[in-house]
Write a protein that holds these residues in place. Structure first.
Motif, PDB file in Angstrom:
ATOM      1  N   TRP A  64      38.530  46.862  62.999  1.00 35.15           N
ATOM      2  CA  TRP A  64      37.796  47.724  63.926  1.00 35.15           C
ATOM      3  C   TRP A  64      36.867  48.642  63.136  1.00 35.15           C
ATOM      4  O   TRP A  64      36.989  48.779  61.920  1.00 35.15           O
ATOM      5  CB  TRP A  64      38.769  48.571  64.753  1.00 35.15           C
ATOM      6  CG  TRP A  64      39.556  49.545  63.916  1.00 35.15           C
ATOM      7  CD1 TRP A  64      40.681  49.286  63.179  1.00 35.15           C
ATOM      8  CD2 TRP A  64      39.266  50.925  63.712  1.00 35.15           C
ATOM      9  NE1 TRP A  64      41.111  50.413  62.532  1.00 35.15           N
ATOM     10  CE2 TRP A  64      40.266  51.442  62.842  1.00 35.15           C
ATOM     11  CE3 TRP A  64      38.276  51.787  64.177  1.00 35.15           C
ATOM     12  CZ2 TRP A  64      40.289  52.767  62.432  1.00 35.15           C
ATOM     13  CZ3 TRP A  64      38.294  53.113  63.759  1.00 35.15           C
ATOM     14  CH2 TRP A  64      39.300  53.587  62.901  1.00 35.15           C
ATOM     15  N   SER A  89      38.920  40.329  62.459  1.00 32.17           N
ATOM     16  CA  SER A  89      39.498  40.108  63.790  1.00 32.17           C
ATOM     17  C   SER A  89      38.407  39.554  64.692  1.00 32.17           C
ATOM     18  O   SER A  89      37.224  39.877  64.549  1.00 32.17           O
ATOM     19  CB  SER A  89      40.054  41.408  64.370  1.00 32.17           C
ATOM     20  OG  SER A  89      39.001  42.272  64.775  1.00 32.17           O
ATOM     21  N   SER A  91      37.828  40.204  67.777  1.00 29.27           N
ATOM     22  CA  SER A  91      37.207  41.244  68.607  1.00 29.27           C
ATOM     23  C   SER A  91      36.144  41.993  67.813  1.00 29.27           C
ATOM     24  O   SER A  91      35.087  42.348  68.353  1.00 29.27           O
ATOM     25  CB  SER A  91      38.273  42.218  69.131  1.00 29.27           C
ATOM     26  OG  SER A  91      38.966  42.839  68.063  1.00 29.27           O
ATOM     27  N   TRP A  92      36.393  42.236  66.510  1.00 27.68           N
ATOM     28  CA  TRP A  92      35.398  42.923  65.683  1.00 27.68           C
ATOM     29  C   TRP A  92      34.179  42.033  65.474  1.00 27.68           C
ATOM     30  O   TRP A  92      33.040  42.485  65.588  1.00 27.68           O
ATOM     31  CB  TRP A  92      35.989  43.320  64.332  1.00 27.68           C
ATOM     32  CG  TRP A  92      35.049  44.150  63.508  1.00 27.68           C
ATOM     33  CD1 TRP A  92      34.904  45.509  63.533  1.00 27.68           C
ATOM     34  CD2 TRP A  92      34.102  43.673  62.547  1.00 27.68           C
ATOM     35  NE1 TRP A  92      33.925  45.900  62.650  1.00 27.68           N
ATOM     36  CE2 TRP A  92      33.418  44.797  62.030  1.00 27.68           C
ATOM     37  CE3 TRP A  92      33.766  42.394  62.072  1.00 27.68           C
ATOM     38  CZ2 TRP A  92      32.423  44.687  61.060  1.00 27.68           C
ATOM     39  CZ3 TRP A  92      32.771  42.284  61.112  1.00 27.68           C
ATOM     40  CH2 TRP A  92      32.111  43.418  60.616  1.00 27.68           C
ATOM     41  N   TYR A 115      42.702  37.954  67.016  1.00 25.86           N
ATOM     42  CA  TYR A 115      41.642  38.495  67.875  1.00 25.86           C
ATOM     43  C   TYR A 115      41.876  39.986  68.078  1.00 25.86           C
ATOM     44  O   TYR A 115      41.056  40.811  67.718  1.00 25.86           O
ATOM     45  CB  TYR A 115      41.605  37.782  69.232  1.00 25.86           C
ATOM     46  CG  TYR A 115      40.485  38.313  70.112  1.00 25.86           C
ATOM     47  CD1 TYR A 115      39.197  37.818  69.984  1.00 25.86           C
ATOM     48  CD2 TYR A 115      40.727  39.320  71.048  1.00 25.86           C
ATOM     49  CE1 TYR A 115      38.156  38.332  70.759  1.00 25.86           C
ATOM     50  CE2 TYR A 115      39.695  39.840  71.823  1.00 25.86           C
ATOM     51  CZ  TYR A 115      38.411  39.340  71.682  1.00 25.86           C
ATOM     52  OH  TYR A 115      37.395  39.863  72.445  1.00 25.86           O
ATOM     53  N   ASN A 116      43.009  40.338  68.653  1.00 27.42           N
ATOM     54  CA  ASN A 116      43.395  41.740  68.789  1.00 27.42           C
ATOM     55  C   ASN A 116      44.269  42.140  67.605  1.00 27.42           C
ATOM     56  O   ASN A 116      44.936  41.305  66.996  1.00 27.42           O
ATOM     57  CB  ASN A 116      44.184  41.958  70.092  1.00 27.42           C
ATOM     58  CG  ASN A 116      43.323  41.747  71.313  1.00 27.42           C
ATOM     59  OD1 ASN A 116      42.271  42.359  71.461  1.00 27.42           O
ATOM     60  ND2 ASN A 116      43.753  40.853  72.203  1.00 27.42           N
ATOM     61  N   TYR A 117      44.252  43.419  67.282  1.00 28.99           N
ATOM     62  CA  TYR A 117      45.064  43.897  66.170  1.00 28.99           C
ATOM     63  C   TYR A 117      46.483  44.148  66.682  1.00 28.99           C
ATOM     64  O   TYR A 117      46.857  45.271  67.043  1.00 28.99           O
ATOM     65  CB  TYR A 117      44.460  45.167  65.572  1.00 28.99           C
ATOM     66  CG  TYR A 117      45.011  45.470  64.196  1.00 28.99           C
ATOM     67  CD1 TYR A 117      44.504  44.822  63.075  1.00 28.99           C
ATOM     68  CD2 TYR A 117      46.037  46.386  64.019  1.00 28.99           C
ATOM     69  CE1 TYR A 117      45.001  45.081  61.809  1.00 28.99           C
ATOM     70  CE2 TYR A 117      46.544  46.648  62.769  1.00 28.99           C
ATOM     71  CZ  TYR A 117      46.020  46.001  61.660  1.00 28.99           C
ATOM     72  OH  TYR A 117      46.535  46.259  60.407  1.00 28.99           O
ATOM     73  N   VAL A 118      47.271  43.080  66.712  1.00 25.94           N
ATOM     74  CA  VAL A 118      48.640  43.155  67.232  1.00 25.94           C
ATOM     75  C   VAL A 118      49.601  42.568  66.207  1.00 25.94           C
ATOM     76  O   VAL A 118      49.208  41.793  65.340  1.00 25.94           O
ATOM     77  CB  VAL A 118      48.770  42.392  68.573  1.00 25.94           C
ATOM     78  CG1 VAL A 118      48.018  43.122  69.672  1.00 25.94           C
ATOM     79  CG2 VAL A 118      48.244  40.959  68.448  1.00 25.94           C
ATOM     80  N   ASP A 131      46.099  34.304  71.152  1.00 29.19           N
ATOM     81  CA  ASP A 131      45.301  35.271  70.392  1.00 29.19           C
ATOM     82  C   ASP A 131      44.479  34.566  69.315  1.00 29.19           C
ATOM     83  O   ASP A 131      43.287  34.848  69.146  1.00 29.19           O
ATOM     84  CB  ASP A 131      46.226  36.315  69.760  1.00 29.19           C
ATOM     85  CG  ASP A 131      45.455  37.476  69.142  1.00 29.19           C
ATOM     86  OD1 ASP A 131      44.978  38.339  69.903  1.00 29.19           O
ATOM     87  OD2 ASP A 131      45.306  37.495  67.904  1.00 29.19           O
ATOM     88  N   LYS A 134      41.640  32.527  70.894  1.00 28.85           N
ATOM     89  CA  LYS A 134      40.543  33.383  71.344  1.00 28.85           C
ATOM     90  C   LYS A 134      39.650  33.766  70.169  1.00 28.85           C
ATOM     91  O   LYS A 134      38.416  33.787  70.288  1.00 28.85           O
ATOM     92  CB  LYS A 134      41.107  34.633  72.023  1.00 28.85           C
ATOM     93  CG  LYS A 134      40.075  35.445  72.794  1.00 28.85           C
ATOM     94  CD  LYS A 134      40.743  36.561  73.577  1.00 28.85           C
ATOM     95  CE  LYS A 134      39.713  37.370  74.360  1.00 28.85           C
ATOM     96  NZ  LYS A 134      40.359  38.480  75.123  1.00 28.85           N
TER      97      LYS A 134
END
Length: 249
Positions: A64, A89, A91-92, A115-118, A131, A134
């Motif tokens: 992020w 990631s 998303s980033w 994808y998400n930071y999980v 994830d 995606k």
């Protein structure tokens, strides 16, 4: 009386033999659990790479943020570091397509940071697969091909994560040296954390906005490590010889 003595001697020898066998069996199991393997999948199943043989691999996680990635790229160019691997990631990358393409065009390798930071270790198998899928879709849309590497977003993973990544055609990459730069302990501490790295090591850095001191620490780190080996991407590290793989429960 003599017969009784002989029986005791035999019994003592038998017990000693059992103890010796048990000891060497324990040593064998320990050695196997810490040994290096030339492949990602062994007879015990897939494993995660955490160390190589030739070269030093600088890796940067970006999950992020808008401020730190570009300055770190600029600093790497200034320091003439032409090989590094960025785990992004999805998303980033989706939010920063131009910067993602710049990383790629500069010749740096790109890996997937989900994808998400999980925390993948806390997700169900299908959630992990969704994830990753995606994220893969994002990089396909950006026309960044030949991505073969995955890093668990928080660094936590288990055998299921590795199995799912392998089923999708990816290898999970961990690290052997952690700079702890995201904790912002001061540039001197980040340098001290990274300096012990040597031939074959995979170093973890961050280019997310949480890592406020990484750029300033890079010059000393690069100067120190250049004397120990050539900087390579993870794929080059893999190609240069045997890799060590991490056992997971």
């Amino acid at each position: 009386m003599i017969q009784f003595h002989v029986w005791n001697v035999k019994r003592l020898k038998f017990i000693s033999l059992i103890i010796i066998i048990s000891f060497f069996t324990a040593v064998l199991f320990y050695t196997q659990s810490t040994n290096s393997f030339p492949a990602f999948s062994t007879k015990e199943g897939p494993r995660a790479i955490f160390k190589g043989e030739k070269g030093i691999a600088l890796t940067f996680n970006i999950g992020w943020g808008d401020e730190k990635a570009k300055p770190i790229l600029t600093e790497l160019k200034r320091l003439n570091v032409k090989s590094a691997t960025f785990f992004l990631s999805g998303s980033w990358a989706e939010s920063h397509p131009d910067l993602t393409k710049e990383i790629h065009e500069l010749g740096y390798e790109i890996g997937i940071l989900g994808y998400n930071y999980v925390n993948y270790a806390e997700l169900e198998g299908q959630e992990i697969r969704n994830d990753l899928s995606k994220a893969i879709e994002v990089f396909n849309k950006l026309k960044i091909d030949n991505i073969k590497l995955v890093r668990a977003p928080t660094g936590d993973f288990n055998k299921e994560v590795i199995n799912i990544a392998e089923s999708l055609g990816y290898t999970v990459v961990h690290w052997s040296v952690n700079s702890h730069d995201w904790t912002n302990p001061g540039t001197e501490k980040i340098v001290a954390n990274a300096k012990p790295a040597s031939e074959g090591d995979i170093l973890l850095f961050h280019a997310s906005d949480s890592a406020k001191q990484t750029k300033e620490a890079l010059p000393d780190i690069i100067q120190s490590l250049k004397a120990k080996g050539n900087f390579v991407t993870i794929s080059e590290l893999i190609a240069n010889g045997e890799v060590r793989t991490k056992l997971v429960p």
